[in-house]
Design a protein around this motif. Structure first.
Motif, short mmCIF file in Angstrom:
data_model
loop_
_atom_site.label_atom_id
_atom_site.label_comp_id
_atom_site.label_asym_id
_atom_site.label_seq_id
_atom_site.Cartn_x
_atom_site.Cartn_y
_atom_site.Cartn_z
N LYS A 94 0.87 -1.18 0.00
CA LYS A 94 0.00 0.00 0.00
C LYS A 94 0.90 1.22 0.00
N ILE A 95 0.87 1.99 -1.06
CA ILE A 95 1.66 3.21 -1.19
C ILE A 95 0.69 4.38 -1.17
N ARG A 96 0.86 5.26 -0.19
CA ARG A 96 -0.02 6.43 -0.07
C ARG A 96 0.69 7.66 -0.63
N LEU A 97 -0.07 8.47 -1.33
CA LEU A 97 0.47 9.69 -1.94
C LEU A 97 -0.39 10.88 -1.59
N ALA B 38 11.33 1.35 -2.07
CA ALA B 38 11.63 1.46 -0.63
C ALA B 38 10.82 0.46 0.18
N ALA B 39 9.54 0.30 -0.15
CA ALA B 39 8.69 -0.65 0.57
C ALA B 39 9.17 -2.08 0.33
N LEU C 109 7.02 10.59 4.28
CA LEU C 109 6.57 10.55 5.67
C LEU C 109 5.19 9.90 5.81
N LEU C 110 4.32 10.13 4.85
CA LEU C 110 2.99 9.53 4.86
C LEU C 110 3.08 8.01 4.83
N ASN C 111 4.12 7.48 4.19
CA ASN C 111 4.34 6.03 4.12
C ASN C 111 5.23 5.52 5.25
N GLU C 112 5.50 6.41 6.22
CA GLU C 112 6.23 6.06 7.44
C GLU C 112 7.66 5.58 7.18
N PHE C 113 8.32 6.20 6.20
CA PHE C 113 9.74 5.96 5.97
C PHE C 113 10.54 7.07 6.63
#
Length: 144
Positions: free
Chosen positions: A40-43, A107-108, A138-142
């Protein structure tokens, strides 16, 4: 680890956060790691306060290009690419990252690959695009 670089000013460090006005979620099949759970990739929806956003030469980084979706799917199905099986350094660099979907997918996948410490670097020339890209990371918690 994730790095953000401006191709117009590699020393630029002021990529401050802004508020999230909404986001999209892309579900990418993760054939490379866990076939049963899609990534799940959030943008972020792009900010509209950039006075240059509507100009043809600057608005490309605010567009979700179909090629980014296709590349993300290709990466998820071909772990040999992002694991760096054919190169001594498996780090990934997304040139002209825009919203960063392909780099975030890499990255995921790297994060889910136990023991992998390869890095993803995002680049773009537009400071407003880089701000939005930072929000997406940051939204994807990286970590940035």
């Amino acid at each position: 680890a994730i790095r953000i670089m401006s191709s117009s000013n590699p020393d630029a460090k002021d990529l401050t956060d802004g508020g999230v006005v909404g986001h999209l979620t892309f579900s990418i099949p993760s054939d490379g790691i866990n076939k049963s759970t899609p990534l799940k990739i959030r943008l972020n929806l792009a900010a509209t306060d950039d006075e240059n956003q509507g100009e043809n030469e600057t608005n490309t980084g605010f567009v979700m290009w179909p090629s980014a979706v296709m590349l993300s799917h290709h990466l998820s199905k071909n772990p040999r690419i992002w694991r760096g099986d054919d190169t001594p350094n498996g780090d990934v660099m997304e040139l002209g990252a825009g919203c960063g979907l392909a780099g975030l997918t890499a990255a995921a996948l790297l994060q889910n690959d136990a023991g992998n410490d390869d890095k993803v670097t995002f680049t773009d020339y537009n400071p407003s695009v880089l701000k939005n890209l930072r929000r997406n990371i940051l939204l994807n918690e990286f970590d940035v």
